[in-house]
Scaffold this active site. Structure first.
Site, PDB file in Angstrom:
ATOM      1  N   GLU A  71       0.819  -1.207   0.000  1.00  0.00           N
ATOM      2  CA  GLU A  71       0.000   0.000   0.000  1.00  0.00           C
ATOM      3  C   GLU A  71       0.859   1.266   0.000  1.00  0.00           C
ATOM      4  OE1 GLU A  71      -3.250   0.532  -0.430  1.00  0.00           O
ATOM      5  OE2 GLU A  71      -2.757   2.655  -0.330  1.00  0.00           O
ATOM      6  N   THR A  87      -5.969   2.385  -5.301  1.00  0.00           N
ATOM      7  CA  THR A  87      -5.736   0.947  -5.130  1.00  0.00           C
ATOM      8  C   THR A  87      -6.509   0.134  -6.163  1.00  0.00           C
ATOM      9  OG1 THR A  87      -5.320   1.063  -2.751  1.00  0.00           O
ATOM     10  CG2 THR A  87      -6.142  -1.013  -3.587  1.00  0.00           C
ATOM     11  N   HIS A 108       0.708   2.873  -5.540  1.00  0.00           N
ATOM     12  CA  HIS A 108       0.718   4.281  -5.963  1.00  0.00           C
ATOM     13  C   HIS A 108       1.468   5.084  -4.922  1.00  0.00           C
ATOM     14  CE1 HIS A 108      -2.382   4.755  -2.940  1.00  0.00           C
ATOM     15  NE2 HIS A 108      -3.044   3.767  -3.508  1.00  0.00           N
TER      16      HIS A 108
HETATM   17  C1  GP9 Z   1      -8.866   0.040   1.148  1.00  0.00           C
HETATM   18  C2  GP9 Z   1      -7.520   0.162   0.554  1.00  0.00           C
HETATM   19  C3  GP9 Z   1      -7.149   1.610   0.284  1.00  0.00           C
HETATM   20  O1  GP9 Z   1      -9.464  -1.189   1.180  1.00  0.00           O
HETATM   21  O2  GP9 Z   1      -7.279  -0.720  -0.441  1.00  0.00           O
HETATM   22  O3  GP9 Z   1      -7.485   2.098  -0.951  1.00  0.00           O
HETATM   23  P1  GP9 Z   1      -6.876   3.484  -1.526  1.00  0.00           P
HETATM   24  O4  GP9 Z   1      -7.415   4.586  -0.661  1.00  0.00           O
HETATM   25  O5  GP9 Z   1      -5.375   3.392  -1.434  1.00  0.00           O
HETATM   26  O6  GP9 Z   1      -7.337   3.545  -2.931  1.00  0.00           O
HETATM   27 MN    MN Z   2      -3.779   2.203  -2.232  1.00  0.00          MN
END
Ligand code: GP9
Ligand code: MN
Length: 716
Positions: free
Chosen positions: A258, A302, A480
């Site tokens: 993440e 994401t 990202h």
């Molecule tokens: C939430 C996580 C975050 O389930 O995948 O998503 P993002 O805010 O990074 O798009």
């Molecule tokens: Mn993300």
């Protein structure tokens, strides 16, 4: 009492009673029947007021009808419809943890069509509350406690009431947007819209979107695919024979890092490595590491990254494809391809609620066999942060599911702790010293990245000790940026740049994210090829020994001799191995030399200017084709030979533990899961974590009991 009677005997008073009942029922349902993840007091306030505005607007329609009886009947009909929508949502939510959408009601949705089980099975004893109001109203009418107000209604009163509703709605929307910016623009989660604006607004919003989408789709025809197919044919990059099939039959483990940016790799703060484990992996001789790999996401963040990796197509120019089109689009995605070609079982592990980014619907259309969302993890007060389970807890608890998957498996782990605002509680930090800029998000980012690194080390240790490692290809990628452009000037000194000389070229360099392929015996090294997330799918499929020629994938294998090194960003900017091309505010290209970051004057360099124009056209074409395929849902017209379209009705993510056990028992000696291969013994005892939340108690890691109790609430 008489006063109340007087009020109720006025048309507006009766309307007020209906609004009161609707409000009360909805608020009860919010708290009793839905898991909306309401956290702060403002969110509670928004939740409590949100049913009112639309109820006022809708019921005010009846006030425009002059004939009293007709007016009351219309009010009644609206009331019944509203109550039905509420109760329909309650029943639907019990089965799908999702809300009734336009397409579901109209019966066009491919996913979650109507109620799976019979509606009666979904009813619960406390549901009588939702009918009590009808009994009360009927009694009041029959006993003539409430009589029909026969006096004519002034138009002005009707108009004023509608305006009052609109005013309340604007108020609701304003505080909702302040608590959750871009609520409607990004549509990350249906639950968010319901939580902030209520069922009516969700349905209205969803209907507008659905009608627009359906219109574009109904105009599409099979021949729209011709251009797409001739493009993919022409741009196909044949696999590199050195790597083709190198991971054939191996498990594929995807680790979604993440918000993880490339600059963290090998970076030190106060002399301490930020991510020592990932650094060691990055420099490992069995890892193919890319140092010119970019994320290519748009607003879907994401979900866009996931979409590219799973489907080989881009996200949308605005919003998230997962949310906007993912419930109904036809995908030819990694899980289905791997399952059909090489017999893979597929699963996603993620500690947030399944409805976030509409994953629970999208994954079905992609053919994912299992989706372990937050309901499959043991949640306690301190187990989650804003976007779900802390990584150490999610990863360690996943082992008990992973070991039950039939091999080979394609398993994706979506981490989440390294997500803005990066505020890791102190007890989860092993003493890593954050940098000391005046921007706390920048400082904290290093701490959560460090935490993620620790979590991954624990996970890899388990993969090794359980033997899974020897038989797997592990792919890691950053989805990202974590720090946005506005935070980059605070970051600048930490990456060796003077804040004052920071440029948009530097911003674009910050969009580099890690991409690593690790496998025992893989000829690795640091690969300088330019590429991005769109290129991952063909790369992985080729490693798995699967031909990609007939699939509609817009990237090319990063290991192929014919790989295209023009990296397209979702906003049409792009990067080549030598130049970075960004648009200025008028849309004119600004070209920077990658080696120095200097801007090139195109007027002085007509040959380059011509090239830039040509590259730009290629980028535009690629993005446009992707949008056409997605918006028109064109893959429904084209099925590659030997591929069977996915039927989402074959998938559901309820009772997955029972499903795992049944599959294991049905296969008996043929079961290939890690558990079965280990002589029907668990390997979870090999998972070691220092997660403080567990207090050394392994029950959560080793047993299913906490989950089987039906621990099903939300973590947002
Ligand atoms: C939430 C996580 C975050 O389930 O995948 O998503 P993002 O805010 O990074 O798009
Ligand atoms: Mn993300």
């Amino acid at each position: 009492m008489n006063k109340l009677k007087n009020i109720l005997n006025k048309r507006l008073g009766f309307m007020g009673l209906l609004i009161f009942f609707l409000w009360l029922k909805t608020v009860i349902a919010y708290y009793v029947d839905f898991s909306l993840g309401v956290s702060d007091p403002l969110q509670h306030l928004i939740l409590i007021i949100n049913p009112i505005a639309t109820a006022v607007i809708l019921l005010s329609i009846a006030l425009y009808i002059t004939r009293p009886k007709a007016s009351y009947i219309v009010m009644g009909v609206i009331y019944v419809l509203e109550s039905a929508l509420l109760y329909g949502n309650i029943l639907y939510y019990r089965e799908f943890s999702d809300f009734l959408s336009f397409n579901t009601i109209a019966g066009v949705s491919k996913v979650s069509k109507g109620l799976g089980g019979s509606a009666a099975n979904m009813m619960q004893s406390h549901d009588f509350i939702y009918g009590l109001d009808f009994i009360i109203i009927v009694i009041l009418l029959l006993t003539h406690y409430i009589k029909i107000d026969a006096r004519p209604m002034r138009k002005l009163t009707a108009i004023a009431t509608t305006f009052l509703g609109i005013f309340l709605f604007s108020f609701n929307l304003t505080i909702a947007e302040s608590n959750r910016p871009q609520l409607l623009g990004r549509t990350f989660d249906r639950a968010y819209i319901v939580k902030y604006l209520g069922f009516n607004t969700f349905l209205a919003y969803d209907s507008i979107k659905a009608v627009q989408n359906n219109q574009v789709r109904s105009e599409a025809v099979g021949t729209d695919m011709d251009d797409v197919l001739s493009y993919t044919k022409q741009n196909y990059a044949a696999p590199n024979p050195t790597y083709f099939g190198k991971a054939k039959g191996k498990n594929i483990i995807i680790i979604h890092l993440e918000s993880f940016q490339q600059f963290l790799i090998n970076d030190k703060v106060n002399g301490q490595e930020v991510t020592p484990f990932l650094n060691s992996l990055y420099n490992d001789k069995n890892t193919m590491s890319f140092d010119n790999f970019y994320h290519e996401v748009g607003q879907g963040k994401t979900s866009d990254a996931e979409n590219m990796l799973e489907t080989g197509l881009f996200g949308l120019p605005e919003g998230s494809l997962f949310s906007k089109l993912g419930s109904d689009n036809t995908f030819q995605a990694a899980p289905a391809i791997l399952s059909q070609k090489e017999g893979y079982t597929s699963a996603v592990f993620h500690g947030n609620v399944g409805s976030f980014w509409n994953r629970d619907n999208v994954y079905k259309n992609m053919g994912y066999n299992y989706f372990f969302d937050s309901s499959y993890y043991n949640k306690t007060e301190d187990s989650s942060m804003q976007y779900g389970m802390k990584d150490k807890l999610m990863l360690s608890e996943s082992a008990k599911y992973l070991e039950q998957l039939q091999q080979p498996f394609y398993a994706k782990f979506i981490t989440v702790t390294n997500h803005y605002p990066f505020d890791l509680p102190d007890e989860d930090n092993d003493g890593f010293q954050a940098p000391n800029t005046d921007n706390s998000a920048v400082n904290n980012y290093f701490v959560t990245a460090h935490y993620l690194d620790n979590a991954l080390k624990e996970f890899f240790d388990y993969l090794k000790s359980s033997g899974i490692y020897d038989n797997s290809m592990i792919v890691l990628y950053g989805d990202h940026y974590g720090l946005s452009n506005s935070q980059n000037t605070a970051l600048a000194p930490l990456v060796g740049v003077d804040s004052n000389s920071w440029t948009e070229f530097n911003d674009s360099q910050m969009q580099k994210v890690p991409f690593m392929i690790h496998m025992k015996g893989l000829k690795g090294g640091i690969n300088h090829t330019y590429g991005g997330e769109i290129d991952v799918l063909p790369t992985i499929l080729h490693l798995a020994g699967i031909n990609t020629k007939q699939y509609v994938q817009l990237g090319t294998d990063l290991l192929s001799k014919n790989h295209s090194q023009i990296v397209a960003f979702r906003n049409k900017n792009f990067i080549t191995p030598n130049y970075t091309v960004l648009k200025d505010s008028d849309g004119n290209p600004e070209v920077f030399k990658n080696s120095t970051g200097e801007q090139v004057d195109l007027d002085q360099n007509p040959a380059l200017k011509q090239k830039v124009t040509k590259w730009q056209e290629a980028v535009n074409t690629k993005l446009k084709l992707s949008d056409t395929v997605n918006n028109k849902n064109l893959l429904r017209f084209y099925t590659p030979t030997g591929f069977t379209p996915v039927d989402s009705k074959d998938y559901n993510y309820q009772n997955e533990i029972q499903k795992l056990v049944k599959t294991r028992d049905d296969l008996g000696l043929k079961s290939t899961s890690v558990y079965s291969k280990n002589g029907n013994k668990t390997t979870t005892n090999l998972y070691n974590t220092d997660a403080p939340e567990l207090n050394g108690d392994r029950t959560v890691i080793d047993s299913w009991s906490s989950i089987l109790k039906g621990n099903n609430d939300s973590t947002k």
